[in-house]
Motif scaffolding. Structure first.
Motif, short mmCIF file in Angstrom:
data_model
loop_
_atom_site.label_atom_id
_atom_site.label_comp_id
_atom_site.label_asym_id
_atom_site.label_seq_id
_atom_site.Cartn_x
_atom_site.Cartn_y
_atom_site.Cartn_z
N TYR A 84 9.44 18.43 75.06
CA TYR A 84 9.95 20.33 74.50
C TYR A 84 11.43 20.07 75.42
O TYR A 84 11.66 20.65 74.72
CB TYR A 84 9.27 20.38 76.20
N ARG B 259 13.60 22.70 74.05
CA ARG B 259 13.60 23.29 74.70
C ARG B 259 14.48 23.35 76.01
O ARG B 259 14.30 23.00 76.45
CB ARG B 259 11.90 23.79 75.74
N ASN C 112 4.89 23.54 71.03
CA ASN C 112 4.66 23.95 72.08
C ASN C 112 3.25 23.79 72.94
O ASN C 112 2.76 23.14 73.36
CB ASN C 112 4.71 25.40 72.38
#
Length: 496
Positions: free
Chosen positions: A118, A122, A158
Motif C-alpha cells: 500500500y 498510499r 486496495n
C-alpha cells in the motif's frame, strides 16, 4: 486557505518544500510532481501549522456490519436457498477471505506485507478543487479524494493486493476474474505480478473493444485476457449462441471466471466489487480521508460517490457512516449511478444471482435482474445488474440516498473538471463529479457554503477515445427500456 493537501506516504510537507532532496528509491526531484501540488497551484503550508500531522497508511480495515442497527440478510446457496456455509465457498476463495466475508468484527488487521505494498501509493491525496469552485462561482468547498495515483490508476489495488496475498498464503497458483472497464483486471494483474501468481481475466466485450490499452496493461503485468462472452467456457458459448454480437456484461464475465475456478483445483476466483470483503478492503480510502479532513478542520456536509458494484463508494463513505451512526457528524451520503444501469434507483430489493448464468450464491441486493444487459456506456465499471448487498442493505435502512445521471451530463462535468483541475477522470467518477457540480451550483443559488467531499476513484488516461467521441458530438444518452427491465426481473429466483 492554501493548505488543501496532506502528506503522501513518508513525504512530509517540509520535504515537499525541499524539492531537491532525494526521495527513497527515487531520483532527486527538481520540482514538485504534479500530484503533490495543490489544485490551486500553491504548495502545502502544513509544515507551518502544528495542528496538521502526517497521515499514515491505515493498519486496519473497517467493517460497517459491526455498527449497523440491523444486520444484513445472509447470502443463500444457489440450489438449496439455505444460508451459505463457509465450505460452500472454499472452491472459490481462500479461507481468510471467506472469514472476512462473514465477519462481524469492527476492525480487521491489515497484514504487514499488504501495508508495505500500500505504501507504494498510499496515503492518497485529498485535494480541494479551488479552481473548480472558482469556475462554478460557488461558496461550496469541494474536496476530492484522488485514487488515481495507484500503479493501476484507480482504487482497485486496495483490494487486489490483499486478495492475491491471501491466495498466495494458501499456495494458490492461479486466480481468475472478470473486469468491466479494465481497472480491476489491471489491478489484479499488478498484484499477481508482485506475488508470482498466474492471472486470467475475462473483460466485458464492449470495454475490451473500447479500451485496448487496459488490456495491454494487464498483459504487460503477465495476465491472459479474453473478451467476454468467449468461446473458452460453456457459459460464454451459450451466450454467444443466443447473441453472437453480444456486448457482454459483468454478470456474463463473472459466470465465465467462476466456471474456470470451479473446474480447476489450483485456481481461485477474485471479485473486484460487490462482496463484503472487497468493500472492507476499500475502507482505507475513508479512514485516511477522515484524518485528512480533521487535520484541515473540515467536516463534510455531503459525501458523493459513483456506484456500479459499490466498492469505491463504500470505501469512501463507510468510515464516515460509522461516525454518523455514532452521532459525531451528520453528512448526507449520496450514491450516483448511470441512468442506463440504475440498480439502486430503479431496481428491486430481492435475492438474485451475482452472475448471469446463476452460478454464484444468491445475494439480497438491489437488482435489475441477473439477465439484464445494460447498453454499452463508456463507464464500463458501472455496467452491473446489481448493487453490493451491504450498500443495498444500508440504502434500504435509509442511511444513504441515490440518484442516476445520463452520461452526457457526466462527460460535460468531466470536461469542466479537467479544464479547471487538470486531471482527466475515468468515466466512472464523472458521475460523482457531475453530481458534485449540481450541488455546488445549488449552493450558488442558496448561498450555502457546504463542504462537499467526492471520490475521484481513477484517471481517464486510457479512456480518451470516449472523450474524443464526446468532443465530436458522438456520445448520446443511453437509458433502459422499462420493458427490458421487467422482462429481466421475471427471472429473479422466488425466495420466501
Amino acid at each position: 486557505m492554501a493548505a488543501t493537501f496532506l502528506t503522501v506516504g513518508s513525504l512530509t510537507s517540509s520535504s515537499i518544500n525541499n524539492v531537491g532532496e532525494q526521495l527513497p528509491g527515487c531520483l532527486s526531484l527538481k520540482r514538485v510532481p504534479a500530484h503533490l501540488r495543490f489544485s490551486n497551484g500553491y504548495r502545502t503550508k502544513a509544515a507551518s501549522n502544528p495542528n496538521l500531522k502526517s497521515v499514515e497508511v491505515p493498519r486496519q480495515w473497517y467493517n460497517l456490519v459491526a455498527d449497523l442497527p440491523v444486520k444484513p440478510p445472509p447470502p443463500l446457496h444457489p440450489k438449496t436457498y439455505e444460508p451459505i456455509k463457509p465450505e460452500d465457498l472454499s472452491h472459490l476463495f481462500p479461507d481468510e477471505l471467506i472469514k472476512q466475508e462473514a465477519s462481524t468484527e469492527r476492525y480487521i488487521n491489515i497484514p504487514d506485507e499488504v501495508v508495505d505494498i500500500y505504501g507504494l501509493w498510499r496515503p492518497t491525496p485529498l485535494i480541494r478543487a479551488k479552481r473548480l469552485e472558482k469556475l462554478l462561482d460557488t461558496p461550496a468547498r469541494i474536496y476530492y479524494k484522488y485514487e488515481g495515483v495507484s500503479p493501476a490508476g484507480s482504487h482497485k489495488p486496495n483490494s487486489a493486493v490483499p486478495q492475491v496475498w491471501y491466495n498466495a498464503q494458501e499456495g494458490v497458483k492461479n486466480v481468475v476474474t472478470e473486469t468491466g472497464a479494465g481497472q480491476w483486471g489491471c489491478s489484479l494483474a499488478f498484484a499477481c505480478s508482485i506475488f508470482g501468481i498466474g492471472c486470467e481475466v475475462w473483460q466485458v466485450r464492449a470495454s475490451y473493444d473500447q479500451k485496448p490499452y487496459r488490456r495491454m496493461m494487464m498483459e504487460t503485468w503477465g495476465a491472459k485476457v479474453h473478451p467476454s462472452p468467449s468461446d473458452i467456457t460453456d457459459a460464454g458459448r451459450k451466450f454467444l449462441q443466443v447473441d453472437p454480437s453480444s456486448p457482454g456484461s459483468l454478470g456474463i464475465a463473472i459466470s465465465e471466471a467462476v466456471e474456470v475456478a470451479a473446474l480447476n483445483a489450483d485456481t481461485k476466483y477474485c471479485l473486484g466489487s460487490v462482496l463484503n470483503h472487497v468493500l472492507l478492503h476499500q475502507t482505507v480510502i475513508g479512514e485516511e480521508c477522515l484524518k485528512q479532513l480533521e487535520a484541515l478542520g473540515e467536516t463534510p456536509d455531503l459525501i458523493i460517490g459513483c456506484t456500479g458494484g459499490g466498492s469505491n463508494f463504500a470505501g469512501l463513505s463507510f468510515p464516515f457512516l460509522r461516525e454518523k451512526l455514532a452521532g459525531n457528524i451528520n453528512p448526507v451520503i449520496r450514491a450516483v449511478e448511470p441512468a442506463a444501469c440504475p440498480s439502486l434507483t430503479k431496481g428491486v430489493y430481492a435475492y438474485d444471482y451475482g452472475d448471469t448464468a446463476g452460478m454464484t450464491p444468491l445475494m439480497k441486493m438491489h437488482t435489475l435482474g441477473h439477465n439484464f444487459i445494460p447498453d454499452p456506456i463508456h463507464a464500463g465499471g458501472l455496467r452491473y445488474h446489481g448493487m453490493a448487498p451491504l450498500i443495498s442493505h444500508v440504502y434500504n435502512l435509509g442511511l444513504l440516498e441515490a440518484i442516476s445521471l445520463p452520461q452526457t451530463e457526466c462527460f460535460q462535468g468531466a470536461i469542466q473538471f479537467a479544464r479547471s483541475e487538470g486531471l482527466i477522470p475515468a468515466p466512472e467518477p464523472t458521475h460523482a463529479i457531475a453530481a458534485t457540480i449540481r450541488e455546488a451550483l445549488r449552493c450558488r443559488e442558496t448561498g450555502e457554503s457546504k463542504v462537499i467531499l467526492t471520490a475521484m476513484c481513477g484517471h481517464g488516461h486510457f479512456d480518451l477515445p470516449a472523450y474524443e467521441k464526446y468532443l465530436q458530438g458522438g456520445i448520446s444518452d443511453l437509458s433502459f427500456a422499462n420493458e427490458k427491465i421487467q422482462e429481466s426481473l421475471t427471472t429473479i429466483p422466488q425466495v420466501a
